[in-house]
Write a protein that holds these residues in place. Structure first.
Motif, PDB file in Angstrom:
ATOM      1  N   ARG A   1       0.841  -1.189   0.000  1.00  0.00           N
ATOM      2  CA  ARG A   1       0.000   0.000   0.000  1.00  0.00           C
ATOM      3  C   ARG A   1       0.880   1.244   0.000  1.00  0.00           C
ATOM      4  N   ARG A   2       0.351   2.318  -0.548  1.00  0.00           N
ATOM      5  CA  ARG A   2       1.113   3.560  -0.604  1.00  0.00           C
ATOM      6  C   ARG A   2       1.528   3.971   0.813  1.00  0.00           C
ATOM      7  N   ASN A   3       2.763   4.414   0.911  1.00  0.00           N
ATOM      8  CA  ASN A   3       3.372   4.858   2.183  1.00  0.00           C
ATOM      9  C   ASN A   3       3.721   3.695   3.113  1.00  0.00           C
ATOM     10  N   GLU A   4       3.597   2.459   2.626  1.00  0.00           N
ATOM     11  CA  GLU A   4       4.087   1.324   3.385  1.00  0.00           C
ATOM     12  C   GLU A   4       5.362   0.796   2.720  1.00  0.00           C
ATOM     13  N   SER A   5       6.243   0.212   3.503  1.00  0.00           N
ATOM     14  CA  SER A   5       7.550  -0.203   2.997  1.00  0.00           C
ATOM     15  C   SER A   5       7.693  -1.712   3.038  1.00  0.00           C
ATOM     16  N   TYR A   6       8.736  -2.202   2.363  1.00  0.00           N
ATOM     17  CA  TYR A   6       9.095  -3.606   2.461  1.00  0.00           C
ATOM     18  C   TYR A   6       9.718  -3.882   3.837  1.00  0.00           C
ATOM     19  N   PRO A   7       9.645  -5.128   4.323  1.00  0.00           N
ATOM     20  CA  PRO A   7      10.322  -5.485   5.579  1.00  0.00           C
ATOM     21  C   PRO A   7      11.801  -5.825   5.350  1.00  0.00           C
ATOM     22  N   PHE A   8      12.377  -5.240   4.333  1.00  0.00           N
ATOM     23  CA  PHE A   8      13.805  -5.408   4.032  1.00  0.00           C
ATOM     24  C   PHE A   8      14.289  -4.120   3.371  1.00  0.00           C
ATOM     25  N   ILE A   9      15.577  -4.028   3.115  1.00  0.00           N
ATOM     26  CA  ILE A   9      16.169  -2.822   2.565  1.00  0.00           C
ATOM     27  C   ILE A   9      15.492  -2.434   1.253  1.00  0.00           C
ATOM     28  N   LYS A  10      15.271  -1.153   1.065  1.00  0.00           N
ATOM     29  CA  LYS A  10      14.648  -0.680  -0.158  1.00  0.00           C
ATOM     30  C   LYS A  10      15.583  -0.918  -1.331  1.00  0.00           C
ATOM     31  N   PRO A  11      15.139  -1.642  -2.341  1.00  0.00           N
ATOM     32  CA  PRO A  11      16.034  -1.940  -3.466  1.00  0.00           C
ATOM     33  C   PRO A  11      16.245  -0.720  -4.362  1.00  0.00           C
ATOM     34  N   TYR A  12      17.395  -0.693  -4.999  1.00  0.00           N
ATOM     35  CA  TYR A  12      17.682   0.359  -5.974  1.00  0.00           C
ATOM     36  C   TYR A  12      16.804   0.196  -7.208  1.00  0.00           C
ATOM     37  N   LYS A  13      16.560  -1.054  -7.587  1.00  0.00           N
ATOM     38  CA  LYS A  13      15.757  -1.331  -8.771  1.00  0.00           C
ATOM     39  C   LYS A  13      15.131  -2.711  -8.619  1.00  0.00           C
ATOM     40  N   GLU A  14      13.984  -2.922  -9.257  1.00  0.00           N
ATOM     41  CA  GLU A  14      13.281  -4.196  -9.202  1.00  0.00           C
ATOM     42  C   GLU A  14      13.201  -4.784 -10.603  1.00  0.00           C
ATOM     43  N   VAL A  15      13.512  -6.063 -10.739  1.00  0.00           N
ATOM     44  CA  VAL A  15      13.631  -6.693 -12.053  1.00  0.00           C
ATOM     45  C   VAL A  15      12.877  -8.018 -12.061  1.00  0.00           C
ATOM     46  N   PRO A  16      11.839  -8.162 -12.880  1.00  0.00           N
ATOM     47  CA  PRO A  16      11.190  -9.469 -13.018  1.00  0.00           C
ATOM     48  C   PRO A  16      12.006 -10.381 -13.925  1.00  0.00           C
ATOM     49  N   ILE A  17      12.151 -11.638 -13.519  1.00  0.00           N
ATOM     50  CA  ILE A  17      12.842 -12.643 -14.326  1.00  0.00           C
ATOM     51  C   ILE A  17      11.913 -13.840 -14.444  1.00  0.00           C
ATOM     52  N   LEU A  18      11.447 -14.088 -15.662  1.00  0.00           N
ATOM     53  CA  LEU A  18      10.503 -15.175 -15.918  1.00  0.00           C
ATOM     54  C   LEU A  18      11.210 -16.314 -16.633  1.00  0.00           C
ATOM     55  N   PHE A  19      11.091 -17.515 -16.078  1.00  0.00           N
ATOM     56  CA  PHE A  19      11.595 -18.711 -16.739  1.00  0.00           C
ATOM     57  C   PHE A  19      10.456 -19.341 -17.531  1.00  0.00           C
ATOM     58  N   GLY A  20      10.766 -19.788 -18.740  1.00  0.00           N
ATOM     59  CA  GLY A  20       9.761 -20.427 -19.572  1.00  0.00           C
ATOM     60  C   GLY A  20      10.379 -21.521 -20.412  1.00  0.00           C
ATOM     61  N   GLU A  21       9.585 -22.052 -21.327  1.00  0.00           N
ATOM     62  CA  GLU A  21      10.058 -23.082 -22.247  1.00  0.00           C
ATOM     63  C   GLU A  21       9.683 -22.690 -23.670  1.00  0.00           C
ATOM     64  N   TRP A  22      10.570 -23.007 -24.612  1.00  0.00           N
ATOM     65  CA  TRP A  22      10.315 -22.736 -26.019  1.00  0.00           C
ATOM     66  C   TRP A  22      10.224 -24.056 -26.775  1.00  0.00           C
ATOM     67  N   PHE A  23       9.156 -24.211 -27.532  1.00  0.00           N
ATOM     68  CA  PHE A  23       8.965 -25.368 -28.400  1.00  0.00           C
ATOM     69  C   PHE A  23       9.009 -24.900 -29.846  1.00  0.00           C
ATOM     70  N   ASN A  24       9.827 -25.543 -30.661  1.00  0.00           N
ATOM     71  CA  ASN A  24       9.780 -25.233 -32.093  1.00  0.00           C
ATOM     72  C   ASN A  24       8.453 -25.680 -32.695  1.00  0.00           C
ATOM     73  N   ALA A  25       7.899 -26.752 -32.151  1.00  0.00           N
ATOM     74  CA  ALA A  25       6.612 -27.264 -32.638  1.00  0.00           C
ATOM     75  C   ALA A  25       5.464 -26.495 -31.993  1.00  0.00           C
ATOM     76  N   ASP A  26       4.280 -26.668 -32.536  1.00  0.00           N
ATOM     77  CA  ASP A  26       3.053 -26.122 -31.954  1.00  0.00           C
ATOM     78  C   ASP A  26       2.730 -26.917 -30.690  1.00  0.00           C
ATOM     79  N   THR A  27       2.658 -26.251 -29.538  1.00  0.00           N
ATOM     80  CA  THR A  27       2.452 -26.971 -28.275  1.00  0.00           C
ATOM     81  C   THR A  27       1.107 -27.674 -28.217  1.00  0.00           C
TER      82      THR A  27
END
Length: 577
Positions: free
Chosen positions: A156-182
């Motif tokens: 919520r606005r004006n609430e903080s994380y329970p850890f150090i404020k990060p300089y930047k936040e980055v999503p990293i998504l793992f997935g799978e690639w199929f050459n064929a139609d899944t």
């Protein structure tokens, strides 16, 4: 622009961060401490090239992976999904509790009929008591292979994380690639009874990386500044594989799992199952090293059959005034593919933060106890057909030897409108025929098919479920996901669950709270939750191949007595079958 600051009261915002573009967002109204945020998902085909092969894939708004959805705790999300492709589709908001909004949960034929070609549906739900990293994905057949994206819930606005404020936040998504139609891949598997063809590559934010042939240009690069703290939001959106992940010469601090805060711990290797999310803090080195560092992920697997035993790579690169062209590139070492002890030790590190500000409410007493076996099995080969599963059968999967068959109309509609003949309330509380679950398997490996059997729970019942892996067709881990709820992981171990001795070892003080947990290979896991959210809720394996083979069941949680304990009627635009 750093994305924690973009959630203002502006009318329309488009944000670029890393390789993701947020969908156009319209904030229309404030309510009860939150705002209503509108998004539009256009389901469209898009030509994408990976591994020097181009194919047309199903996407949201032409993006792969899909666009980022960002909100704050307490906000209402209104997402209009318009289907412009030949396939049916539905969207699941993975990990959202959907309190009294089960019509927006998304699994096809469970809470809704799929959205057909040319149709639309508006998902409308409020994010209550949750903050952290989740994700959204298609929940129809294997459409999840390309239709997925991050769902970021800020405090919520004006609430903080329970850890150090990060300089930047980055999503990293793992997935799978199929050459064929899944869709062709899973349809062929269901027809022949064999295991499906495996993926051709894993991906990191949609890119396979330089360790695959013809993929050097398709490499995710995370550029960092020295001496800064980055929050990496890790999401395993892969179809069928648990993954080890490590960054060369760097450790990370785990601070969150499945959008719940945990007691921080440091590790250099992570394990993340399909459907799980993990937030970690990465403290970069200072001064900037004269080197770059691989970020690698590859599978954990102990079962029978084939697997995509390859490695996806991204590169962590420091901003360095020397601008070194030929800097050394370091690789981390990852555990062996079958390193079950590494997985178990990592899983046991997770404990809820359990503070006054972020308390837990694990049930201390249990009203309803269940014991579910989880594993593979077989179906006999139909007459006049040659099957390619074990000993000429067809692969199947089950819970308590029941291979769950999807109905032709949505379970939630059938339950709400009291339609007869769609489901039966007789899912077994425990195996019908007990055996030595992790020992010598029984001779008969056939599962029970057909009717849609469900478990019915009274409102607010405290529930304990023991999920036991079996050695039928080989022991392996199964990531189990529960819709509509988080649960507490109160215990886990190897071998057969011992009802006399194992419960005394349960952690009822600070167990981790999750929505997806891996049932250990050759072992068991115990979970508890409070059934305080009325509706119909799917529980299933998050390996899509096992889900397709029937490894799923459903809970019906009855209404309570008070108005705010009852499921409201469905929206008028609910898709029809």
């Amino acid at each position: 622009m750093r994305f924690p600051g973009f959630l203002s009261s502006a009318v329309t915002v488009i944000l670029f961060v890393g390789c993701f573009m947020a969908v156009p967002e319209v904030v229309t109204a404030k309510h009860g401490g939150g705002v209503t945020r509108h998004y539009k998902f256009s389901i469209r085909m898009k030509n994408i090239t990976r591994l020097c092969r181009s194919k047309s894939i199903v996407t949201v708004n032409g993006k792969f992976p899909g666009p980022r959805v960002v909100a704050r705790e307490g906000d209402c999300l209104v997402v209009k999904v318009v289907n412009h492709v030949p396939n049916n589709i539905s969207i699941h908001w993975h990990g959202i509790k959907q309190l009294r909004s089960g019509w927006a949960d998304g699994p096809a034929y469970i809470t809704q009929c799929p959205i057909q070609t040319g149709q639309s549906y508006v998902y409308n739900f409020t994010i209550t008591g949750q903050r952290g990293t989740l994700f959204w994905h298609a929940h129809f057949s294997w459409m999840r292979a390309t239709v997925y994206g991050p769902l970021i819930i800020l405090p919520r606005r004006n609430e903080s994380y329970p850890f150090i404020k990060p300089y930047k936040e980055v999503p990293i998504l793992f997935g799978e690639w199929f050459n064929a139609d899944t869709e062709a891949v899973i349809n062929q598997s269901l027809q022949t009874g064999a295991g499906p063809n495996v993926s051709d590559a894993y991906t990191l934010n949609g890119l396979p990386g330089p360790l695959y042939n013809c993929s050097g240009k398709d490499t995710y690069k995370l550029k960092v500044k020295p001496g800064k703290t980055y929050l990496l939001r890790l999401i395993n959106a892969a179809l069928n594989d648990e993954l080890f992940f490590s960054i060369a010469n760097h450790s990370v601090t785990v601070v969150e799992a499945d959008a719940t805060y945990v007691k921080p711990f440091v590790t250099d290797t992570l394990v993340i199952a399909p459907g799980q999310t993990t937030n970690v803090l990465l403290k970069t080195k200072s001064p900037a090293p004269d080197a770059a560092f691989y970020m690698l992920a590859r599978p954990y697997f102990t079962g029978m059959g084939t697997i995509d035993n390859t490695t996806v790579a991204g590169i962590l690169k420091y901003e360095n005034p020397k601008n070194l062209e030929n800097a050394p590139l370091f690789k981390p070492s990852l555990p062996a593919i079958n390193a079950t002890n590494v997985v178990a030790n990592f899983s046991n590190m997770f404990k809820s933060l359990a503070t006054n500000k972020f308390p837990i409410n694990v049930p201390q007493k249990v009203d309803k106890r269940f014991f579910f076996t989880v594993g593979l099995g077989t179906n006999p080969c139909p007459k006049n057909q040659t099957c390619q599963g074990p000993n000429g059968t067809k692969f199947a999967a089950s819970m308590n030897n029941i291979s769950f068959a999807l109905p032709t109309t949505a379970l939630l509609q059938s339950y709400f409108f009291s339609k007869n003949g769609v489901f039966t309330a007789d899912f077994p509380d425990s195996p019908l025929h007990p055996f030595n679950y992790t020992g010598t398997p029984p001779n008969n490996t056939h599962v029970i098919n057909g009717t849609t059997k469900v478990e019915v729970l009274p409102f607010n019942a405290s529930v304990e479920v023991i999920m036991q892996d079996t050695s039928i067709l080989g022991a392996e881990s199964h990531p189990l996901h529960l819709h509509g709820y988080n649960f507490y992981v109160v215990g886990q171990g190897f071998g057969n669950f011992d009802p006399k001795n194992d419960p005394s070892k349960f952690n009822l003080v600070d167990p981790v709270e999750r929505n997806t947990i891996g049932v250990p290979s050759g072992g068991w896991v115990a979970i508890r939750f409070q059934a305080d959210n009325p509706g119909v809720w799917l529980m299933h394996c998050h390996f899509d191949v096992h889900l397709s083979w029937g490894l799923r069941m459903a809970w019906i949680v009855l209404d309570g007595k008070l108005p705010n304990q009852k499921l409201p009627p469905p929206p008028s635009d609910l898709p029809k079958c």
